[in-house]
Design a protein around this motif. Structure first.
Motif, PDB file in Angstrom:
ATOM      1  N   THR A 113       0.837  -1.204   0.000  1.00  0.00           N
ATOM      2  CA  THR A 113       0.000   0.000   0.000  1.00  0.00           C
ATOM      3  C   THR A 113       0.869   1.250   0.000  1.00  0.00           C
ATOM      4  O   THR A 113       0.578   2.227  -0.682  1.00  0.00           O
ATOM      5  CB  THR A 113      -0.937  -0.001   1.220  1.00  0.00           C
ATOM      6  OG1 THR A 113      -1.690  -1.212   1.220  1.00  0.00           O
ATOM      7  CG2 THR A 113      -1.885   1.171   1.191  1.00  0.00           C
TER       8      THR A 113
ATOM      9  N   TRP B 292      -0.155   6.980  -4.728  1.00  0.00           N
ATOM     10  CA  TRP B 292      -0.587   8.064  -3.838  1.00  0.00           C
ATOM     11  C   TRP B 292       0.549   8.514  -2.939  1.00  0.00           C
ATOM     12  O   TRP B 292       0.575   9.659  -2.488  1.00  0.00           O
ATOM     13  CB  TRP B 292      -1.777   7.637  -2.972  1.00  0.00           C
ATOM     14  CG  TRP B 292      -1.404   6.616  -1.952  1.00  0.00           C
ATOM     15  CD1 TRP B 292      -1.453   5.268  -2.097  1.00  0.00           C
ATOM     16  CD2 TRP B 292      -0.879   6.844  -0.643  1.00  0.00           C
ATOM     17  NE1 TRP B 292      -0.993   4.634  -0.971  1.00  0.00           N
ATOM     18  CE2 TRP B 292      -0.637   5.587  -0.064  1.00  0.00           C
ATOM     19  CE3 TRP B 292      -0.585   7.987   0.087  1.00  0.00           C
ATOM     20  CZ2 TRP B 292      -0.117   5.448   1.220  1.00  0.00           C
ATOM     21  CZ3 TRP B 292      -0.068   7.833   1.375  1.00  0.00           C
ATOM     22  CH2 TRP B 292       0.156   6.577   1.922  1.00  0.00           C
TER      23      TRP B 292
ATOM     24  N   LEU C 147      -0.533  13.195  -9.059  1.00  0.00           N
ATOM     25  CA  LEU C 147      -1.868  13.368  -8.491  1.00  0.00           C
ATOM     26  C   LEU C 147      -1.997  14.776  -7.923  1.00  0.00           C
ATOM     27  O   LEU C 147      -1.057  15.308  -7.340  1.00  0.00           O
ATOM     28  CB  LEU C 147      -2.103  12.360  -7.360  1.00  0.00           C
ATOM     29  CG  LEU C 147      -2.154  10.886  -7.743  1.00  0.00           C
ATOM     30  CD1 LEU C 147      -2.238  10.035  -6.497  1.00  0.00           C
ATOM     31  CD2 LEU C 147      -3.341  10.607  -8.640  1.00  0.00           C
TER      32      LEU C 147
ATOM     33  N   ILE D  76      -6.753  15.093  -4.678  1.00  0.00           N
ATOM     34  CA  ILE D  76      -6.945  13.645  -4.864  1.00  0.00           C
ATOM     35  C   ILE D  76      -6.064  12.863  -3.903  1.00  0.00           C
ATOM     36  O   ILE D  76      -6.509  11.898  -3.275  1.00  0.00           O
ATOM     37  CB  ILE D  76      -6.680  13.247  -6.328  1.00  0.00           C
ATOM     38  CG1 ILE D  76      -7.775  13.834  -7.226  1.00  0.00           C
ATOM     39  CG2 ILE D  76      -6.612  11.733  -6.478  1.00  0.00           C
ATOM     40  CD1 ILE D  76      -7.533  13.657  -8.706  1.00  0.00           C
ATOM     41  N   ALA D  77      -4.796  13.263  -3.764  1.00  0.00           N
ATOM     42  CA  ALA D  77      -3.888  12.580  -2.842  1.00  0.00           C
ATOM     43  C   ALA D  77      -4.429  12.655  -1.410  1.00  0.00           C
ATOM     44  O   ALA D  77      -4.391  11.667  -0.667  1.00  0.00           O
ATOM     45  CB  ALA D  77      -2.491  13.186  -2.926  1.00  0.00           C
TER      46      ALA D  77
ATOM     47  N   SER E 119      -7.575  12.956  -0.517  1.00  0.00           N
ATOM     48  CA  SER E 119      -8.736  12.075  -0.463  1.00  0.00           C
ATOM     49  C   SER E 119      -8.303  10.610  -0.341  1.00  0.00           C
ATOM     50  O   SER E 119      -8.896   9.838   0.423  1.00  0.00           O
ATOM     51  CB  SER E 119      -9.591  12.273  -1.713  1.00  0.00           C
ATOM     52  OG  SER E 119     -10.671  11.379  -1.710  1.00  0.00           O
ATOM     53  N   ILE E 120      -7.284  10.230  -1.075  1.00  0.00           N
ATOM     54  CA  ILE E 120      -6.782   8.851  -1.006  1.00  0.00           C
ATOM     55  C   ILE E 120      -6.232   8.558   0.382  1.00  0.00           C
ATOM     56  O   ILE E 120      -6.498   7.495   0.957  1.00  0.00           O
ATOM     57  CB  ILE E 120      -5.722   8.601  -2.098  1.00  0.00           C
ATOM     58  CG1 ILE E 120      -6.372   8.633  -3.481  1.00  0.00           C
ATOM     59  CG2 ILE E 120      -4.994   7.277  -1.862  1.00  0.00           C
ATOM     60  CD1 ILE E 120      -5.392   8.634  -4.636  1.00  0.00           C
ATOM     61  N   ARG E 121      -5.452   9.487   0.944  1.00  0.00           N
ATOM     62  CA  ARG E 121      -4.894   9.280   2.288  1.00  0.00           C
ATOM     63  C   ARG E 121      -6.015   9.089   3.314  1.00  0.00           C
ATOM     64  O   ARG E 121      -5.957   8.194   4.152  1.00  0.00           O
ATOM     65  CB  ARG E 121      -4.001  10.458   2.681  1.00  0.00           C
ATOM     66  CG  ARG E 121      -2.684  10.500   1.934  1.00  0.00           C
ATOM     67  CD  ARG E 121      -1.710  11.495   2.546  1.00  0.00           C
ATOM     68  NE  ARG E 121      -2.184  12.867   2.529  1.00  0.00           N
ATOM     69  CZ  ARG E 121      -1.994  13.718   1.537  1.00  0.00           C
ATOM     70  NH1 ARG E 121      -1.325  13.347   0.473  1.00  0.00           N
ATOM     71  NH2 ARG E 121      -2.458  14.955   1.613  1.00  0.00           N
TER      72      ARG E 121
ATOM     73  N   THR F 283      -9.035   8.041   2.760  1.00  0.00           N
ATOM     74  CA  THR F 283      -9.710   6.772   2.478  1.00  0.00           C
ATOM     75  C   THR F 283      -8.912   5.596   3.025  1.00  0.00           C
ATOM     76  O   THR F 283      -9.492   4.659   3.599  1.00  0.00           O
ATOM     77  CB  THR F 283      -9.937   6.614   0.958  1.00  0.00           C
ATOM     78  OG1 THR F 283     -10.724   7.712   0.493  1.00  0.00           O
ATOM     79  CG2 THR F 283     -10.628   5.302   0.638  1.00  0.00           C
ATOM     80  N   ILE F 284      -7.602   5.630   2.883  1.00  0.00           N
ATOM     81  CA  ILE F 284      -6.761   4.547   3.416  1.00  0.00           C
ATOM     82  C   ILE F 284      -6.912   4.462   4.931  1.00  0.00           C
ATOM     83  O   ILE F 284      -7.096   3.383   5.492  1.00  0.00           O
ATOM     84  CB  ILE F 284      -5.284   4.750   3.011  1.00  0.00           C
ATOM     85  CG1 ILE F 284      -5.115   4.497   1.513  1.00  0.00           C
ATOM     86  CG2 ILE F 284      -4.362   3.840   3.820  1.00  0.00           C
ATOM     87  CD1 ILE F 284      -3.769   4.902   0.964  1.00  0.00           C
TER      88      ILE F 284
END
Length: 182
Positions: A62, A67, A74, A78-79, A81-83, A85-86
């Protein structure tokens, strides 16, 4: 010497950051460090070592995703948002595990099977990415097949023999195999 006890929220408790819900890197780093310590400290418990290694590999995989890389291209939104979400998925998994423990009998075999399937899927995904990247086996296969399709050669053996090095194959045999069913 006291052995490491895995603390799924150590990254948040140790105040690595002001907003732990946004710092997936610290979360994964904490998981990796704790898993490494558990593996080193438990030479006599191979099952525990294997379980810790699976956790470590999941976290490391991961962490290596796009990301986490600045050059990924990115946008910061977006980055971010990904962080989040993880971290949310991690906390969800931990809470779901606690809920399962509180409401059912332990089913170590099920957990072990799920872990093995997930590890297998991740390995398959990593291999797929490796083979699909530029210069990977699929790229090389497509190159030699396009050369074969030109009609320049009268046989696949001759095509593979004369082109394998220039294309980047490691052997004639691999180049020839890439021409199967072409």
């Amino acid at each position: 010497m006291k052995k490491t006890e895995f603390d799924p929220y150590r990254w948040a408790r140790d105040e690595y950051c002001e907003e732990p819900q946004e710092n997936a890197g610290e979360l994964l780093g904490s998981v990796i460090l704790q898993s490494e310590a558990i593996i080193k400290e438990n030479n006599d418990d191979k099952q525990l070592q294997e379980f810790a290694l699976r956790v470590l590999n999941l976290a490391a995989t991961t962490m290596q995703a796009d990301w986490a890389k600045e050059e990924s291209g990115l946008s910061e939104e977006i980055a971010h948002s990904i962080r989040r979400t993880i971290v949310t998925a991690y906390v969800l998994g931990e809470q779901a595990s606690l809920l399962r423990s509180a409401t059912s009998q332990s089913d170590e075999q099920l957990i072990d099977d799920i872990g093995k399937k997930l590890a297998s899927q991740m390995g398959r995904h990593a291999a797929d990415i490796r083979h699909s990247k530029p210069g990977g086996s699929r790229d090389l296969r497509d190159k030699i097949r396009s050369i074969w399709a030109t009609g320049k050669y009268t046989s696949k053996d001759i095509c593979a023999e004369q082109e394998w090095e220039d294309i980047g194959f490691k052997s004639f045999s691999t180049a020839r195999k890439a021409l199967r069913n072409a």
